[in-house]
Enzyme design. Structure first.
Site, short mmCIF file in Angstrom:
data_model
loop_
_atom_site.label_atom_id
_atom_site.label_comp_id
_atom_site.label_asym_id
_atom_site.label_seq_id
_atom_site.Cartn_x
_atom_site.Cartn_y
_atom_site.Cartn_z
CE LYS A 1 16.04 4.36 -2.04
NZ LYS A 1 14.73 4.69 -1.47
CB ALA B 1 2.05 5.69 -3.07
CE LYS B 2 6.94 9.84 -2.90
NZ LYS B 2 7.40 10.56 -4.10
N GLY C 1 10.50 7.95 3.38
CA GLY C 1 10.95 7.42 4.68
C GLY C 1 12.22 8.09 5.18
CG ASP D 1 8.62 -6.07 6.24
OD1 ASP D 1 7.63 -5.31 6.24
OD2 ASP D 1 9.31 -6.26 7.26
CG HIS E 1 17.07 -1.40 0.87
ND1 HIS E 1 17.30 -0.18 0.30
CD2 HIS E 1 15.91 -1.25 1.57
CE1 HIS E 1 16.35 0.68 0.64
NE2 HIS E 1 15.49 0.04 1.41
NE ARG E 2 11.48 -1.17 -1.45
CZ ARG E 2 11.98 -0.19 -0.70
NH1 ARG E 2 12.61 0.83 -1.24
NH2 ARG E 2 11.83 -0.22 0.61
NE ARG F 1 -3.91 -0.37 1.79
CZ ARG F 1 -4.79 -0.31 0.77
NH1 ARG F 1 -4.93 0.77 0.06
NH2 ARG F 1 -5.52 -1.37 0.49
P1 IMP Z 1 7.23 -1.71 5.71
O1 IMP Z 1 6.04 -1.31 4.90
O2 IMP Z 1 6.90 -2.30 7.02
O3 IMP Z 1 8.18 -2.57 4.91
O4 IMP Z 1 7.95 -0.35 6.04
C1 IMP Z 1 9.19 -0.01 5.58
C2 IMP Z 1 9.63 1.31 6.24
O5 IMP Z 1 11.06 1.30 6.28
C3 IMP Z 1 9.23 2.54 5.42
O6 IMP Z 1 8.02 3.07 5.84
C4 IMP Z 1 10.40 3.47 5.69
O7 IMP Z 1 10.22 4.12 6.92
C5 IMP Z 1 11.58 2.51 5.83
N1 IMP Z 1 12.23 2.27 4.54
C6 IMP Z 1 12.30 1.10 3.84
N2 IMP Z 1 12.95 1.26 2.69
C7 IMP Z 1 13.27 2.56 2.62
C8 IMP Z 1 13.96 3.31 1.63
O8 IMP Z 1 14.34 2.85 0.54
N3 IMP Z 1 14.13 4.62 1.93
C9 IMP Z 1 13.72 5.18 3.10
N4 IMP Z 1 13.05 4.52 4.03
C10 IMP Z 1 12.83 3.20 3.80
#
Ligand code: IMP
Length: 205
Positions: free
Chosen positions: A182, A13-14, A158, A74, A187-188, A11
């Site tokens: 980036k 969007a970014k 984030g 995640d 990591h992604r 969910r």
């Molecule tokens: P998830 O939806 O529980 O996986 O939340 C991941 C959270 O980790 C995000 O809301 C960000 O706060 C942080 N995060 C993960 N990947 C990134 C990134 O590439 N850049 C900045 N924050 C990230």
């Protein structure tokens, strides 16, 4: 239903923007569906202690709800001086509702007294791919760097505004880098590029 469809169970969007960009490059010909393309369903509570566990939870929920092969990520920021926290709690580090700016402010305050030499951290990501036939696969990626003392940049999301990755020349935060730069080191990007051939083989494309 064509076998060349995969459902992206997120969910954020970014995150979806990043994932679609990376998948479009590595999985041409595969249609990536999002939450807007499927009937609404209850998303699972992310209660697992690991990125891998939460990614699998989200991807299997996607399979159950849509009947489609599903991908989920995640991810989070693991800060050395905080023993790896916020980690799986990154999205909600400062409590509900999820708020990136409040999370960043809290993290900077928690690291206020930590010297520059001990501000190492890593973004980590697990991507899960689950198939209605029961198959599952998880790939992982990591982007090491350090947490700076102020917020810089307009891109990303984030914690990008306070994180300077090691794997780049200069002193840019991941919010100051181009999206493509980036993706190359993130990591992604790493975890999705590792997953792409698995998805391609399973979907027969
Ligand atoms: P998830 O939806 O529980 O996986 O939340 C991941 C959270 O980790 C995000 O809301 C960000 O706060 C942080 N995060 C993960 N990947 C990134 C990134 O590439 N850049 C900045 N924050 C990230």
């Amino acid at each position: 239903m064509p076998s060349s469809q995969v459902f992206l169970a997120s969910r954020n969007a970014k995150k979806i923007e990043e994932m679609r960009r990376i998948l479009d490059a590595d999985l041409p010909g595969i249609v990536v569906l999002g939450l807007d393309d499927v009937a609404a369903y209850d998303e699972p509570v992310e209660d697992q202690p690991t990125f891998e566990g939460n990614a699998l939870l989200k991807a299997w929920a996607g399979v159950r709800a849509t009947g489609l092969p599903s991908l989920a990520d995640d991810s989070g920021l693991c800060v050395d001086a905080l023993n790896g926290m916020p980690g799986v709690l990154s999205a909600r580090w400062s409590g509900p509702p999820k708020d990136d700016h409040r999370n960043n402010t809290l993290l900077l305050a928690q690291l206020h007294d930590v010297p520059d030499t001990r501000r190492g951290a890593q973004f980590r990501c697990a991507v899960a791919f689950c198939h209605p036939d029961g198959a599952q696969k998880v790939t992982a990626g990591e982007m090491p760097g350090r947490v700076i003392r102020d917020l810089r940049g307009e891109g990303g999301f984030g914690y990008d505004v306070l994180f300077v990755p090691d794997a780049q020349k200069g002193d840019l935060t991941s919010a100051e880098m181009t999206a493509e730069a980036k993706d190359l080191i993130s990591h992604r990007g790493q975890s999705l590029r590792a997953m792409a051939p698995v998805v391609a083989e399973k979907l027969g494309s």
